[in-house]
Design a protein around this motif. Structure first.
Motif, PDB file in Angstrom:
ATOM      1  N   ILE A  59      -1.694  15.364  14.486  1.00 23.13           N
ATOM      2  CA  ILE A  59      -1.449  14.068  13.877  1.00 23.13           C
ATOM      3  C   ILE A  59      -2.793  13.356  13.790  1.00 23.13           C
ATOM      4  N   LYS A  60      -3.256  13.119  12.581  1.00 24.21           N
ATOM      5  CA  LYS A  60      -4.627  12.630  12.417  1.00 24.21           C
ATOM      6  C   LYS A  60      -4.757  11.120  12.482  1.00 24.21           C
ATOM      7  N   ARG A  61      -3.700  10.390  12.121  1.00 20.14           N
ATOM      8  CA  ARG A  61      -3.799   8.938  12.175  1.00 20.14           C
ATOM      9  C   ARG A  61      -2.586   8.369  12.898  1.00 20.14           C
ATOM     10  N   HIS A  62      -2.832   7.295  13.636  1.00 20.80           N
ATOM     11  CA  HIS A  62      -1.800   6.737  14.501  1.00 20.80           C
ATOM     12  C   HIS A  62      -1.438   5.298  14.144  1.00 20.80           C
ATOM     13  N   CYS A  63      -1.878   4.818  13.005  1.00 19.87           N
ATOM     14  CA  CYS A  63      -1.451   3.501  12.535  1.00 19.87           C
ATOM     15  C   CYS A  63      -1.494   3.490  11.015  1.00 19.87           C
ATOM     16  N   GLN A  64      -1.032   2.409  10.431  1.00 18.67           N
ATOM     17  CA  GLN A  64      -0.931   2.314   8.975  1.00 18.67           C
ATOM     18  C   GLN A  64      -2.052   1.489   8.352  1.00 18.67           C
ATOM     19  N   ALA A  65      -3.185   1.364   9.042  1.00 17.64           N
ATOM     20  CA  ALA A  65      -4.325   0.613   8.509  1.00 17.64           C
ATOM     21  C   ALA A  65      -4.722   1.156   7.141  1.00 17.64           C
ATOM     22  N   GLY A  66      -4.811   0.254   6.164  1.00 20.48           N
ATOM     23  CA  GLY A  66      -5.220   0.650   4.828  1.00 20.48           C
ATOM     24  C   GLY A  66      -4.152   1.332   4.012  1.00 20.48           C
ATOM     25  N   TYR A 121      -6.508  -9.610   5.187  1.00 16.66           N
ATOM     26  CA  TYR A 121      -7.419 -10.444   4.408  1.00 16.66           C
ATOM     27  C   TYR A 121      -8.047 -11.494   5.317  1.00 16.66           C
ATOM     28  N   ASP A 122      -9.355 -11.711   5.134  1.00 19.83           N
ATOM     29  CA  ASP A 122     -10.025 -12.741   5.931  1.00 19.83           C
ATOM     30  C   ASP A 122      -9.870 -14.105   5.261  1.00 19.83           C
ATOM     31  N   VAL A 123     -10.477 -15.139   5.839  1.00 18.55           N
ATOM     32  CA  VAL A 123     -10.295 -16.505   5.356  1.00 18.55           C
ATOM     33  C   VAL A 123     -10.793 -16.687   3.926  1.00 18.55           C
ATOM     34  N   ASP A 124     -11.724 -15.842   3.492  1.00 22.34           N
ATOM     35  CA  ASP A 124     -12.252 -15.929   2.130  1.00 22.34           C
ATOM     36  C   ASP A 124     -11.480 -15.067   1.141  1.00 22.34           C
ATOM     37  N   GLY A 125     -10.461 -14.379   1.618  1.00 22.49           N
ATOM     38  CA  GLY A 125      -9.651 -13.534   0.748  1.00 22.49           C
ATOM     39  C   GLY A 125     -10.187 -12.137   0.564  1.00 22.49           C
ATOM     40  N   LEU A 126     -11.166 -11.736   1.383  1.00 28.51           N
ATOM     41  CA  LEU A 126     -11.697 -10.375   1.306  1.00 28.51           C
ATOM     42  C   LEU A 126     -10.724  -9.403   1.970  1.00 28.51           C
ATOM     43  N   TYR A 127     -10.551  -8.243   1.354  1.00 25.06           N
ATOM     44  CA  TYR A 127      -9.593  -7.241   1.840  1.00 25.06           C
ATOM     45  C   TYR A 127     -10.226  -6.326   2.882  1.00 25.06           C
ATOM     46  N   PHE A 128      -9.434  -5.951   3.884  1.00 19.87           N
ATOM     47  CA  PHE A 128      -9.828  -4.983   4.910  1.00 19.87           C
ATOM     48  C   PHE A 128      -8.599  -4.141   5.266  1.00 19.87           C
ATOM     49  N   PRO A 129      -8.809  -2.904   5.714  1.00 22.78           N
ATOM     50  CA  PRO A 129      -7.656  -2.069   6.089  1.00 22.78           C
ATOM     51  C   PRO A 129      -6.887  -2.613   7.289  1.00 22.78           C
ATOM     52  N   CYS A 130      -7.574  -3.343   8.159  1.00 26.11           N
ATOM     53  CA  CYS A 130      -6.900  -4.083   9.221  1.00 26.11           C
ATOM     54  C   CYS A 130      -7.819  -5.201   9.672  1.00 26.11           C
ATOM     55  N   LYS A 158     -20.873  -0.776   4.257  1.00 28.90           N
ATOM     56  CA  LYS A 158     -21.329   0.614   4.289  1.00 28.90           C
ATOM     57  C   LYS A 158     -20.171   1.600   4.157  1.00 28.90           C
ATOM     58  N   ILE A 159     -18.961   1.165   4.506  1.00 31.12           N
ATOM     59  CA  ILE A 159     -17.818   2.072   4.401  1.00 31.12           C
ATOM     60  C   ILE A 159     -16.684   1.480   3.561  1.00 31.12           C
ATOM     61  N   SER A 160     -16.919   0.337   2.946  1.00 27.37           N
ATOM     62  CA  SER A 160     -15.842  -0.347   2.227  1.00 27.37           C
ATOM     63  C   SER A 160     -15.340   0.435   1.017  1.00 27.37           C
ATOM     64  N   ASN A 161     -16.161   1.360   0.533  1.00 28.43           N
ATOM     65  CA  ASN A 161     -15.728   2.153  -0.634  1.00 28.43           C
ATOM     66  C   ASN A 161     -14.963   3.408  -0.238  1.00 28.43           C
ATOM     67  N   ARG A 162     -14.763   3.633   1.049  1.00 32.01           N
ATOM     68  CA  ARG A 162     -14.011   4.806   1.491  1.00 32.01           C
ATOM     69  C   ARG A 162     -12.521   4.584   1.263  1.00 32.01           C
ATOM     70  N   ASP A 163     -11.792   5.657   1.094  1.00 32.23           N
ATOM     71  CA  ASP A 163     -10.354   5.588   0.808  1.00 32.23           C
ATOM     72  C   ASP A 163      -9.585   5.583   2.122  1.00 32.23           C
ATOM     73  N   PHE A 164      -9.346   4.393   2.660  1.00 28.51           N
ATOM     74  CA  PHE A 164      -8.655   4.263   3.941  1.00 28.51           C
ATOM     75  C   PHE A 164      -7.185   4.656   3.852  1.00 28.51           C
ATOM     76  N   GLU A 165      -6.658   4.703   2.644  1.00 27.49           N
ATOM     77  CA  GLU A 165      -5.253   5.069   2.488  1.00 27.49           C
ATOM     78  C   GLU A 165      -5.035   6.568   2.579  1.00 27.49           C
ATOM     79  N   ASN A 166      -5.970   7.346   2.030  1.00 29.32           N
ATOM     80  CA  ASN A 166      -5.722   8.784   1.896  1.00 29.32           C
ATOM     81  C   ASN A 166      -6.748   9.692   2.561  1.00 29.32           C
ATOM     82  N   ASP A 167      -7.925   9.185   2.882  1.00 27.65           N
ATOM     83  CA  ASP A 167      -8.991  10.028   3.429  1.00 27.65           C
ATOM     84  C   ASP A 167      -8.764  10.259   4.920  1.00 27.65           C
TER      85      ASP A 167
END
Length: 369
Positions: free
Chosen positions: A234-241, A247-256, A271-280
């Motif tokens: 089992i490679k991932r243990h939460c649903q982050a991303g 979303y932070d106070v400025d409306g910027l998106y983050f996986p968690c 540095k990692i914001s372009n990575r696919d947190f949903e599927n990678d």
């Protein structure tokens, strides 16, 4: 109304303020400030996430800091949503330290208790809460939370200072009637010398739950051991991303929220914001854990991994001994509960739990030889 599978619906977390009135000794939000989210940003995020389906969001969670320092926005967002989407099944949630629940706030919450739930952060006994958070929790507030949401877990975080009293803290919350979600504080320099203390406290809880089978077990003891039998990792243990979006106070998106700007410098995130947190799946892997028997039941915080070690999947090896003691205590509790039944009363799932216990114990004993 169309029926939806909650596992496929989204949880949207809105950091509505970076401010907090406490200074908890283990807090990972190292970049708190006075910034707050605006209604326009909150409304835009929710509308975007809903898209064309007003039931695509399962939960909207208000986060901080201490979210009740921006209660006016919380109230405005909820009432706008309820007026705009009266048939939506979306629920609201907020985790709070409980110190800003004024009479005005209480009245509003009582009126809307079926549409918004609060989770209380309470770090155990009054002395434990004072040690970690520097504040007392009034019995009036505890009564209020239990009256409105008796089935909602309180959140108990264990610091180095409160570790020797862990069982007292959990039992204290249970005596108030609360279920408990408990975890070791993230980001601390946990030492091997503290593992024995943790093990002793866990075994006190095992004895307590055996003596009080009517009590809903805390999060450490509410899990299944059977994933250790799976023939794959089992490679991932939460649903982050994936189904969890922050979303932070400025409306910027983050996986968690742990990746967000009150915790992490934006430059580092970029540095990692372009990575696919949903599927990678490679983002969540730690190859050094691949041959560990309990890997499939060993959760981790991907945000803290990135903050501390530069990669979401790179786990904190300082807590391996603590996690092992959790699983051994869980083995002991399940074994006691199952083996007091007659053979004919043991379910198929319980046989699998016993098989899992045997696998874990054999693996652990191999290190002792």
């Amino acid at each position: 109304m169309k029926s939806f599978d909650n596992r496929l619906r989204k949880t949207i977390l809105l950091t509505i303020t970076n401010k907090c009135n406490l200074n908890c000794i283990y807090c990972y939000e190292s970049m708190k400030n006075s910034k707050e989210m605006s209604f326009e940003i909150a409304k835009g995020i929710i509308e975007k996430e809903l898209g064309e389906d007003e039931n695509s969001i399962h939960l909207i969670e208000f986060h901080g800091g201490e979210p009740f320092l921006n209660f006016s926005l919380m109230k405005q967002v909820c009432e706008w949503f309820w007026d705009t989407y009266p048939n939506s099944s979306t629920h609201f949630f907020a985790t709070t330290n409980g110190t800003k629940i004024t009479n005005v706030v209480r009245k509003w919450l009582e009126q809307n208790k079926d549409k918004i739930t609060l989770g209380l952060s309470l770090d155990g006994t009054p002395d434990m809460n004072m040690c970690n958070r520097g504040c007392n929790m009034s019995t009036e507030i505890l009564d209020f939370f239990h009256k409105l949401w008796p089935e909602q877990n309180i959140k108990m975080t264990v610091s180095k200072q409160t570790l020797p009293f862990l069982s007292d803290g959990v039992i204290y919350a249970h005596e108030w009637g609360f279920p408990v979600s408990v975890n070791l504080a993230y980001g601390l320099d946990w030492q091997e010398s503290e593992v024995e203390t943790y093990a002793k406290e866990l075994m006190k809880l095992v004895d307590y739950y055996v003596e009080h089978p009517e009590i809903e077990k805390c999060s450490i003891f509410s899990k299944s051991l059977t994933p250790v039998l799976k023939p794959y990792e089992i490679k991932r243990h939460c649903q982050a991303g994936r189904t969890f979006r922050a979303y932070d106070v400025d409306g910027l998106y983050f996986p968690c929220h742990v990746f967000s700007t009150n915790t992490l410098e934006l430059e580092k995130w970029n540095k990692i914001s372009n990575r696919d947190f949903e599927n990678d799946e490679s983002l969540y892997e730690d190859l050094t854990c691949r041959n560990c028997t309990i890997h499939n039941i060993c959760s981790t915080c991907y945000g803290m991994n990135f903050i501390e070690r530069g990669h979401p999947g790179k786990r904190d090896k300082r807590i391996c001994g603590f996690i092992l003691q959790e699983k051994l205590a869980l083995c002991e509790l399940k074994k006691r509960e199952i083996l007091r039944k007659s053979v004919n009363d043991i379910s198929e799932l319980e046989y699998l739990e016993l098989k899992s216990i045997q696998k874990i114990m054999d693996w652990n004993n191999s290190f002792q030889e």
